[in-house]
Design a protein around this motif. Structure first.
Motif, PDB file in Angstrom:
ATOM      1  N   THR A   1       2.065   7.473   0.157  1.00 12.94           N
ATOM      2  CA  THR A   1       2.789   6.302  -0.345  1.00 12.94           C
ATOM      3  C   THR A   1       3.776   5.802   0.701  1.00 12.94           C
TER       4      THR A   1
ATOM      5  N   VAL B   1       1.909   3.894   3.395  1.00 13.84           N
ATOM      6  CA  VAL B   1       1.565   2.540   2.948  1.00 13.84           C
ATOM      7  C   VAL B   1       2.799   1.634   3.020  1.00 13.84           C
TER       8      VAL B   1
ATOM      9  N   LEU C   1      -3.054   7.731   7.822  1.00 12.12           N
ATOM     10  CA  LEU C   1      -3.421   7.637   6.410  1.00 12.12           C
ATOM     11  C   LEU C   1      -4.797   8.245   6.164  1.00 12.12           C
TER      12      LEU C   1
END
Length: 404
Positions: free
Chosen positions: A92, A95, A321
């Motif tokens: 998270t 992002v 990621l």
């Protein structure tokens, strides 16, 4: 027939002793609820009862082992669950770091938060097993599994997986190797990985890609080299070089967002590459999650000025990621395996309970006492003994001298 007084006393005494012994034996059977008091009572049943008793003891020990295994696996499952939640939080943050409006101070704040998450990961990876050892150090239970290093972490355990016998034919793993959980994470999409060269000057961003034809995969490293002509408007082309052989393919015209496919792989590049920009496509490797997070922290603190700096940051964030997703998937796989082992322990417990009931029934058949018959025998033997004692008392009192 003449019976001497000595013979009368001896015979009566022996008979009384036999009756008392039989009564005492029946009383002992009633107090122990066992038909067989010594092997001499029933040699065949005694031998069989010994075998059943040994099997019963093994079954009880296996039940104890299963309880210990379940406790260990529960601790491992809890640690893996914590790891999964931490990796979700880190993803998270990655992002959020991709937000183009973020200032350097914002990225620094994220880097500081990631440092805290990294320490949390170390704490989980070094979880104690509650017995003075560690869950993820393999056979080296007393050795701290992970220590921080400049590139991420150093694993000090081994690849061993401790096991415990939980049934006659089954050994259950009690933990998982820390290397398998936290270091054996494939990079990229799990088959190949795409990367932008750190010296790129353009704003091109490469995608993770996917496998288009698994049968065509060569597992070779490749490099894409971009050239920009001086024409008006300029024309951008690229060549694909097989790094294992040095073979350079024909130049192809670059179109932003258009799929680039070769040797079973497919990916795309968006943005504007500069002259001399390079991108690599290589087979996936294994990377420690600690290395991934450490690199990520460094990428967030690196300058991200201009279109090339932002593109470099985006490429690095995408790489991180992808690797974090692979690490998370690996943790979930290990967690699922632990859950399957715990479920198997439940089945083995149920089977062990059934087996215990069967052994108890067999033992009862072999050595168990018929209470009704035993009580009846005890009453009869008690009455017989009392009658014998009374008759002996009467007979011993008879004498001719009583009538002279």
């Amino acid at each position: 027939m003449r019976v001497s007084t000595l013979n009368l006393y001896n015979t009566s005494s022996n008979q009384l002793n036999n009756l008392q012994s039989a009564l005492a034996r029946t009383q002992m059977q009633l107090s122990t609820d066992r038909r067989i008091l010594t092997p001499a009572d029933d040699p065949v049943a005694s031998a069989r009862a010994l075998e059943v008793s040994q099997s019963q003891g093994r079954n009880e020990q296996f039940a104890t082992n299963r309880n210990s295994a379940n406790s260990s696996l529960s601790a491992v499952e809890g640690a893996l669950q914590n790891s999964s939640e931490l990796l979700q939080d880190i993803q998270t943050l990655v992002v959020n770091a991709g937000n183009g409006t973020m200032l350097p101070s914002d990225r620094e704040a994220l880097a500081v938060e990631l440092e805290g998450r990294l320490q949390d990961l170390f704490a989980v990876a070094n979880t104690s097993d509650g017995n003075g050892g560690y869950l993820f150090s393999g056979y080296k239970t007393t050795t701290l599994p992970f220590t921080a290093s400049p590139g991420g972490a150093t694993y000090q355990g081994d690849q061993g997986v401790r096991q415990l016998q939980v049934s006659d034919s089954r050994k259950m793993p009690l933990s998982a190797s820390g290397s398998a959980v936290f270091e054996a994470n494939p990079t990229g999409n799990g088959v190949f990985q795409t990367k932008a060269d750190a010296a790129n000057k353009g704003s091109a961003i490469i995608s993770t890609g996917s496998v288009a034809d698994r049968g065509a995969l060569t597992n070779k490293p490749y490099e894409l080299n971009f050239s920009v002509s001086t024409d008006t408007p300029p024309v951008t082309t690229y060549t694909i070089t097989d790094k294992s052989t040095g073979t350079v393919g024909p130049a192809q015209t670059y179109e932003a967002g258009k799929a680039i496919a070769f040797d079973g792989m497919s990916f795309d590049i968006k943005g504007v590459p500069a002259e001399g920009d390079k991108f690599s496509v290589a087979p996936s490797e294994k990377e420690s999650v600690f290395t991934t997070v450490t690199k990520l922290i460094g990428d967030l603190r690196a300058p991200a000025d201009g279109s090339s700096g932002k593109a470099a940051l985006t490429n690095n964030l995408n790489t991180a990621l992808n690797n974090l997703q692979q690490a998370h998937s690996n943790v979930l796989t290990v967690q699922a395996s632990v859950g399957a082992h715990m479920k198997e322990l439940d089945y083995l417990d149920s089977a062990g309970d059934d087996l215990g009931v069967q052994y108890a029934a067999t033992m009862d058949d072999l050595t168990g006492l018929d209470q009704v018959k035993a009580i009846s025998d005890f009453s009869q033997q008690q009455l017989t003994l009392q009658a014998a004692q009374m008759s002996f008392k009467t007979m011993s009192g008879l004498s001719l001298f009583n009538y002279l």
